[in-house]
Design an enzyme around this catalytic site. Sequence first.
Site, PDB file in Angstrom:
ATOM      1  N   HIS A  67      -7.049  -5.238  -1.545  1.00 42.96           N
ATOM      2  CA  HIS A  67      -5.499  -4.903  -1.397  1.00 42.96           C
ATOM      3  C   HIS A  67      -4.424  -5.775  -0.225  1.00 42.96           C
ATOM      4  O   HIS A  67      -4.753  -6.106   0.737  1.00 42.96           O
ATOM      5  CB  HIS A  67      -6.340  -3.443  -0.550  1.00 42.96           C
ATOM      6  CG  HIS A  67      -5.092  -2.511  -0.515  1.00 42.96           C
ATOM      7  ND1 HIS A  67      -3.930  -1.706  -1.608  1.00 42.96           N
ATOM      8  CD2 HIS A  67      -4.975  -1.615   0.584  1.00 42.96           C
ATOM      9  CE1 HIS A  67      -3.795  -0.862  -1.136  1.00 42.96           C
ATOM     10  NE2 HIS A  67      -3.713  -0.779   0.046  1.00 42.96           N
ATOM     11  N   SER A  72       0.571  -1.363   0.101  1.00 42.54           N
ATOM     12  CA  SER A  72       0.078  -0.380   0.308  1.00 42.54           C
ATOM     13  C   SER A  72       0.836   1.187   0.001  1.00 42.54           C
ATOM     14  O   SER A  72       1.445   1.693  -0.697  1.00 42.54           O
ATOM     15  CB  SER A  72      -0.706   0.038   0.896  1.00 42.54           C
ATOM     16  OG  SER A  72      -1.694   0.691   0.932  1.00 42.54           O
ATOM     17  N   ASP A 105      -7.616  -3.012  -7.296  1.00 47.15           N
ATOM     18  CA  ASP A 105      -7.798  -2.778  -5.876  1.00 47.15           C
ATOM     19  C   ASP A 105      -8.509  -1.581  -5.512  1.00 47.15           C
ATOM     20  O   ASP A 105      -9.208  -1.001  -5.268  1.00 47.15           O
ATOM     21  CB  ASP A 105      -6.507  -1.675  -6.072  1.00 47.15           C
ATOM     22  CG  ASP A 105      -5.934  -1.757  -5.176  1.00 47.15           C
ATOM     23  OD1 ASP A 105      -4.588  -2.155  -4.940  1.00 47.15           O
ATOM     24  OD2 ASP A 105      -5.550  -0.836  -4.203  1.00 47.15           O
TER      25      ASP A 105
END
Length: 496
Positions: A390, A234, A341
Amino acid sequence: MAAIRMVSSVLVLALMQSGALCARRFRGGRNPQPRRSPPPPTYRADRGDTTESFPLDFTAVEENMDNFMTQVKNLAQSLYPCSAQKLDYDMKLNFLENTSVTCNDGSPAGYYLKESRGSRRWLIFLEGGWYCFNKENCDTRYETMRRLMSSSTWPQTKTGTGILSPLPEENPHWWNANMVFIPYCSSDVWSGATAKTEQSGYAFMGSLIIQEVVKDLLNKGLNNAKVLLLAGSSAGGTGVLLNVDPVAELLDGLGHTGIQVRGLSDSGWFLDNKQYHCTDCVDAVSCPPTETIKRGIKYWGGVVPERCRQTHEGEEWNCFFGYRVFPSIKSPVFVVQWLFDEAQLTVDNIQLTGQPVQESQWRYIQNLGIELRNTLKDVPAMFAPACLSHEVITRNYWIDVQVKGTSLPRALHCWDRSLNDNRNNKAPPKGCPVHLIDSCPWPHCNPTCPTIRDQFTGQEMNVIQFLMHMGFDVQKMAQQQGMDPSKLLGMLSSGS
């Protein structure tokens, strides 16, 4: 030399078996979280009859006999019966020696470390966790997510999972590396280099924290490293793209030119695309990504790689977006990115909250997958499943997801081998793909995607249930494709 290879192979295989056995004995299994069931056989049919394997490479052994004997000694010690040793798999907290480099609130920054004697491979992982870009939303973040801005409540130890796991059954290729986890406490996408001021109220030192961790690790064995893999998920994945070259340059400048620095960016390849619909710019979730980064880079005193800065002088915010910064990166980087995502959809104001999506939203989601594919097509080493999710590399199911029959650990192993072969002027290994991207057009059309759960009931959904849950009209889509609805359902369930 053949005899040496045979002895080393036996020792390594025995150690792997012993490590797995000890792990089960002392930890009650590989992970307390439930494992996903294996994907259906229909998807694996194109893989042939072979079982996925991870060949052992002893090239380094042949090049350094002294190091080989040291490893044999360490392996022999590791093979001592499990009942006579206390296994310690946890990473331990260390605070930076340079106390002037801090978290947002001025508390000391640090890292978690688990050393692996005899290994010359190091993995440094950058944690993710969004960011804040002005005093107001940083104050809110401090009240609601203080762990991401302060070290005051960090535990003394941390257990690694996924690519940070010390268990070979969960982490087939990197289990024996020296593991480093850097907690995210700078809220600046690992880019800041600014001390706390009265005006900002916070310190933003993400890039400096990485540099200081590397310097500290040189005294703990990193100076003898062969490979340093800078990984992150991330915001940490974007941090890898911003910092992999500066880390390589730092080591070169300190005289450690023999360390091969590489990057692994997971779920950090964001697009600066137009939102589905615009809202007031209140926080990092509701604002357009370009706007938050433009504001943030000024507030943080953010720095970007020099080559990218020169390319986008005056508009350095461009360097926070993967497809814009990647062409300027010199170090080898492997990109892992879900084609759908969840964080990207969130900042694009697509909310999948249980209500059927509108046709315009559905088209937007499909176009997002197309846009991501286009930005990734020139990335040599990548793994991009058509899943709605994610982050992945620190999940315990990271070994289960496949693209075209190849798992992510296998693809990373192939990438390592190709880089080593390239340095030794050898031909790349055959049957070892490193550029893997799904071609099916819908979220979760790959049946090895992580399990989706209904946000209200908590029950698992298969791909057909998920698509219908989102308002996907099977009858209409079948009619558009000129096929029978039952045939379309069969294709969806098999990932075609």
